[in-house]
Design an enzyme around this catalytic site. Sequence first.
Site, PDB file in Angstrom:
ATOM      1  N   GLU A  14      83.224 -40.737  24.295  1.00  0.00           N
ATOM      2  CA  GLU A  14      83.722 -39.355  24.186  1.00  0.00           C
ATOM      3  C   GLU A  14      85.164 -39.382  23.640  1.00  0.00           C
ATOM      4  O   GLU A  14      85.950 -40.286  23.977  1.00  0.00           O
ATOM      5  CB  GLU A  14      83.711 -38.794  25.618  1.00  0.00           C
ATOM      6  CG  GLU A  14      84.238 -37.407  25.814  1.00  0.00           C
ATOM      7  CD  GLU A  14      84.193 -36.999  27.300  1.00  0.00           C
ATOM      8  OE1 GLU A  14      83.968 -37.884  28.179  1.00  0.00           O
ATOM      9  OE2 GLU A  14      84.356 -35.812  27.593  1.00  0.00           O
ATOM     10  N   LYS A  60      79.990 -30.401  24.048  1.00  0.00           N
ATOM     11  CA  LYS A  60      79.803 -30.666  25.485  1.00  0.00           C
ATOM     12  C   LYS A  60      79.621 -29.369  26.268  1.00  0.00           C
ATOM     13  O   LYS A  60      80.471 -28.473  26.219  1.00  0.00           O
ATOM     14  CB  LYS A  60      81.014 -31.441  26.007  1.00  0.00           C
ATOM     15  CG  LYS A  60      80.901 -31.920  27.442  1.00  0.00           C
ATOM     16  CD  LYS A  60      82.137 -32.748  27.812  1.00  0.00           C
ATOM     17  CE  LYS A  60      82.040 -33.369  29.193  1.00  0.00           C
ATOM     18  NZ  LYS A  60      83.229 -34.199  29.507  1.00  0.00           N
ATOM     19  N   VAL A  97      85.320 -41.606  34.875  1.00  0.00           N
ATOM     20  CA  VAL A  97      86.428 -42.010  35.738  1.00  0.00           C
ATOM     21  C   VAL A  97      85.960 -42.348  37.154  1.00  0.00           C
ATOM     22  O   VAL A  97      86.769 -42.635  38.021  1.00  0.00           O
ATOM     23  CB  VAL A  97      87.520 -40.911  35.786  1.00  0.00           C
ATOM     24  CG1 VAL A  97      88.220 -40.781  34.451  1.00  0.00           C
ATOM     25  CG2 VAL A  97      86.936 -39.567  36.217  1.00  0.00           C
ATOM     26  N   CYS A 130      79.111 -37.330  28.709  1.00  0.00           N
ATOM     27  CA  CYS A 130      79.768 -37.651  29.978  1.00  0.00           C
ATOM     28  C   CYS A 130      79.306 -36.769  31.140  1.00  0.00           C
ATOM     29  O   CYS A 130      78.180 -36.884  31.586  1.00  0.00           O
ATOM     30  CB  CYS A 130      81.283 -37.606  29.774  1.00  0.00           C
ATOM     31  SG  CYS A 130      82.164 -38.592  31.005  1.00  0.00           S
TER      32      CYS A 130
HETATM   33  C1  ACM Z   1      84.064 -36.686  31.884  1.00  0.00           C
HETATM   34  O1  ACM Z   1      83.269 -35.773  31.663  1.00  0.00           O
HETATM   35  N1  ACM Z   1      84.886 -37.119  30.945  1.00  0.00           N
HETATM   36  C2  ACM Z   1      84.112 -37.332  33.199  1.00  0.00           C
END
Ligand code: ACM
Length: 265
Positions: free
Chosen positions: A38, A109, A171, A144
């Site tokens: 990402e 996203k 993370v 993500c």
């Molecule tokens: C994320 O969506 N970068 C944890």
Amino acid sequence: MKVSAVQFHPILFDKDKNLEKIVNFIKESKEDLIVFPELATTGYFFLKKDELGRFAEPFEGDTYNLIQKLSTQLNKIIVYGFAEVKNDKFYNSAAIVFPDKKYSKVYRKTHLFYKEKFVFSPGDTGFFTIYYPDFDLKLGTMICYDWRFPEAARTLALNGADLIVSPSNLVTRIWHHAMPARALDNHVYLVVANRVGSEERRDEILLFNGMSVIFDYNGEVLNLATPSEETIISAEINPKESRDKAINAFNDIFSDRNTNYYFLS
Ligand code: ACM
């Protein structure tokens, strides 16, 4: 076909350096499909829209033109996360680049994580798949934190995905419990390209956990990276095998779904 995830350390606000690295990884790679993390071109931890204004670009901007050319020359599918600007809005996006450019597309996203909500707009593309005849592959993309929503992978699988790719900047480590389940309950291959390194802004440090991984359609690990090194992991997949959703002579996990009972009461 051979698929891969590139795990590396993008430098915040250093697009030239990041792109140089991305191009080198692409030129070195031997696989048919490469997934980058990402926001691979810019780094992750944006706190203000005017920071994004300096680095975001349209889907079909300079970075795309460079990567599209490499994709066509080298006959590789390349997926990379980037900061997108469109109609004065910023999106946390993934460019999905096919050797034949008429198939190339952008995914934005859907589910924004943490302080992304300060700077990005929620994606408006939804969960789509793209069939690429040369590799007989139907490809789906999520990014993500979309992993937290089983609906994301489910929608991609119901749209026919053989393989789901997930450019990520993760993370936590809890995703390792869920991602194999996303592969298993949809009977799809899954590639997670996570980044490594850390970013510090205003005394807050985000540490990215690496451990990029490729799962088969039973959720078994085909390849796994370490938590902190820059590396490419790869695996051989057979997209056709993911399409048969039968688990024995009498059960098919897609046709056995009983949507009559999947509603709120
Ligand atoms: C994320 O969506 N970068 C944890």
